[in-house]
Design a protein around this motif. Structure first.
Motif, PDB file in Angstrom:
ATOM      1  N   ILE A 141       0.842  -1.203   0.000  1.00 25.93           N
ATOM      2  CA  ILE A 141       0.000   0.000   0.000  1.00 25.93           C
ATOM      3  C   ILE A 141       0.877   1.253   0.000  1.00 25.93           C
ATOM      4  CG2 ILE A 141      -1.663   1.314   1.372  1.00 25.93           C
ATOM      5  CD1 ILE A 141      -2.861  -1.326   2.264  1.00 25.93           C
ATOM      6  N   PHE A 142       1.962   1.248   0.780  1.00 26.85           N
ATOM      7  CA  PHE A 142       2.862   2.399   0.809  1.00 26.85           C
ATOM      8  C   PHE A 142       3.499   2.624  -0.560  1.00 26.85           C
ATOM      9  CE2 PHE A 142       7.203   4.051   1.364  1.00 26.85           C
ATOM     10  CZ  PHE A 142       6.921   5.267   1.964  1.00 26.85           C
ATOM     11  N   VAL A 143       3.937   1.567  -1.212  1.00 25.81           N
ATOM     12  CA  VAL A 143       4.523   1.701  -2.548  1.00 25.81           C
ATOM     13  C   VAL A 143       3.500   2.228  -3.538  1.00 25.81           C
ATOM     14  CG1 VAL A 143       5.545   0.409  -4.460  1.00 25.81           C
ATOM     15  CG2 VAL A 143       6.274  -0.049  -2.120  1.00 25.81           C
ATOM     16  N   MET A 144       2.266   1.758  -3.441  1.00 25.50           N
ATOM     17  CA  MET A 144       1.224   2.208  -4.363  1.00 25.50           C
ATOM     18  C   MET A 144       0.935   3.698  -4.196  1.00 25.50           C
ATOM     19  SD  MET A 144      -2.663   0.736  -4.789  1.00 25.50           S
ATOM     20  CE  MET A 144      -3.034   1.173  -3.086  1.00 25.50           C
ATOM     21  N   LEU A 145       0.962   4.175  -2.940  1.00 26.08           N
ATOM     22  CA  LEU A 145       0.712   5.599  -2.712  1.00 26.08           C
ATOM     23  C   LEU A 145       1.925   6.450  -3.076  1.00 26.08           C
ATOM     24  CD1 LEU A 145      -1.191   5.432   0.702  1.00 26.08           C
ATOM     25  CD2 LEU A 145      -2.161   5.725  -1.587  1.00 26.08           C
ATOM     26  N   ALA A 146       3.120   5.924  -2.869  1.00 23.94           N
ATOM     27  CA  ALA A 146       4.327   6.704  -3.154  1.00 23.94           C
ATOM     28  C   ALA A 146       4.641   6.752  -4.642  1.00 23.94           C
ATOM     29  CB  ALA A 146       5.520   6.137  -2.376  1.00 23.94           C
ATOM     30  N   ILE A 154       0.409  -3.537  -8.526  1.00 25.01           N
ATOM     31  CA  ILE A 154       0.133  -3.775  -7.110  1.00 25.01           C
ATOM     32  C   ILE A 154      -1.069  -4.700  -6.928  1.00 25.01           C
ATOM     33  CG2 ILE A 154      -0.563  -2.689  -4.960  1.00 25.01           C
ATOM     34  CD1 ILE A 154       2.341  -2.296  -5.609  1.00 25.01           C
ATOM     35  N   SER A 155      -2.102  -4.509  -7.711  1.00 24.74           N
ATOM     36  CA  SER A 155      -3.316  -5.326  -7.556  1.00 24.74           C
ATOM     37  C   SER A 155      -3.043  -6.810  -7.789  1.00 24.74           C
ATOM     38  CB  SER A 155      -4.403  -4.812  -8.499  1.00 24.74           C
ATOM     39  OG  SER A 155      -4.768  -3.493  -8.169  1.00 24.74           O
ATOM     40  N   PRO A 156      -2.367  -7.207  -8.872  1.00 26.34           N
ATOM     41  CA  PRO A 156      -2.024  -8.637  -8.999  1.00 26.34           C
ATOM     42  C   PRO A 156      -1.138  -9.142  -7.869  1.00 26.34           C
ATOM     43  CG  PRO A 156      -1.783  -7.524 -11.096  1.00 26.34           C
ATOM     44  CD  PRO A 156      -1.967  -6.459 -10.077  1.00 26.34           C
ATOM     45  N   ALA A 157      -0.234  -8.286  -7.405  1.00 31.75           N
ATOM     46  CA  ALA A 157       0.633  -8.708  -6.298  1.00 31.75           C
ATOM     47  C   ALA A 157      -0.169  -8.956  -5.025  1.00 31.75           C
ATOM     48  CB  ALA A 157       1.716  -7.657  -6.060  1.00 31.75           C
ATOM     49  N   MET A 158      -1.171  -8.105  -4.781  1.00 39.14           N
ATOM     50  CA  MET A 158      -2.021  -8.299  -3.612  1.00 39.14           C
ATOM     51  C   MET A 158      -2.816  -9.603  -3.722  1.00 39.14           C
ATOM     52  SD  MET A 158      -1.723  -5.918  -1.263  1.00 39.14           S
ATOM     53  CE  MET A 158      -3.304  -5.955  -0.437  1.00 39.14           C
ATOM     54  N   LEU A 159      -3.330  -9.895  -4.899  1.00 40.06           N
ATOM     55  CA  LEU A 159      -4.083 -11.140  -5.090  1.00 40.06           C
ATOM     56  C   LEU A 159      -3.191 -12.362  -4.876  1.00 40.06           C
ATOM     57  CD1 LEU A 159      -6.278 -10.199  -8.188  1.00 40.06           C
ATOM     58  CD2 LEU A 159      -6.970 -10.307  -5.788  1.00 40.06           C
TER      59      LEU A 159
END
Length: 222
Positions: A141-146, A154-159
């Motif tokens: 989440i921090f990387v996605m916001l930064a 990020i979404s595939p990585a989260m899944l």
């Protein structure tokens, strides 16, 4: 002359006399505990014997405050309140320390019993991927916001992360349930409930687990 459908003074519509039947003994002697029949007053209950005298309601706000102060007892001074607060905090810290140490009398209901203690030992003796879920999720989440440019990845990585954690949780739940059934064959714990308990403990960071782990990583749990 008798008219059809009207009552005479001395009889009813069929010419019967006005004599009435005597009242039955059941109507004459009605117990006081039963509801009175129609036409008789309801017997009053003597509630004064069951309740004590009730104090009259306060008439003014000043009287109400005075009554509250009298019921609260003597007022403590500032030093006395400080001492009482310190004693209460010490008691709470002692209860928490005993709970973290694993004393049965101070554990939460969900943690009590030898079955739950054995399940905790199994979880604490291994390295769990579930414990990395929260740090990894916060990092993504921090990387996605930064760096908004990497949102597509990020979404595939989260899944993928969620899938890995789910597989590890299911495997851990089955391992704990099988080990508990082998050691405690007469236990009444449900396998699903016990599996959720083990997975929930594994998802927490080791230093934040309550009660505190009593085995080290890599130790063999008998």
């Amino acid at each position: 002359m008798k008219l059809l459908g009207r009552k005479n003074d001395d009889g009813d519509i069929n010419g019967n006399t006005g004599a009435t039947e005597p009242t039955s003994e059941v109507d004459q002697d009605v117990p006081a505990t039963r509801t009175a029949p129609k036409g008789r007053p309801t017997p009053k209950r003597d509630s004064a014997k069951r309740r004590g005298p009730v104090a009259p309601a306060p008439m003014t706000s000043a009287e109400a405050r005075a009554r509250r102060k009298a019921m609260a007892g003597p007022k403590l001074s500032k030093e006395e309140r400080k001492v009482e607060k310190a004693e209460r905090r010490a008691q709470m810290n002692e209860r928490r320390e005993r709970m973290m140490a694993g004393e049965e009398a101070y554990l939460l209901p969900r943690d009590q019993g030898p079955v739950r203690a054995y399940a905790r030992d199994i979880v604490d003796s291994r390295r769990n991927l579930l414990g990395l879920f929260m740090p990894a999720a916060l990092f993504l989440i921090f990387v996605m916001l930064a760096v908004p440019q990497v949102q597509l990845y990020i979404s595939p990585a989260m899944l993928i992360l969620i899938a890995i954690m789910a597989i590890d949780g299911i495997w851990l739940a089955r391992k704990v349930s099988n080990a508990v059934d082998e050691k405690y064959p007469d236990n009444t714990e449900g396998r699903v409930k016990l599996g959720f308990y083990a997975a929930g403990r594994a998802s927490q960071l080791r230093r934040m687990r309550a009660p505190r782990p009593r085995v080290n990583r890599g130790d063999k749990v008998a």
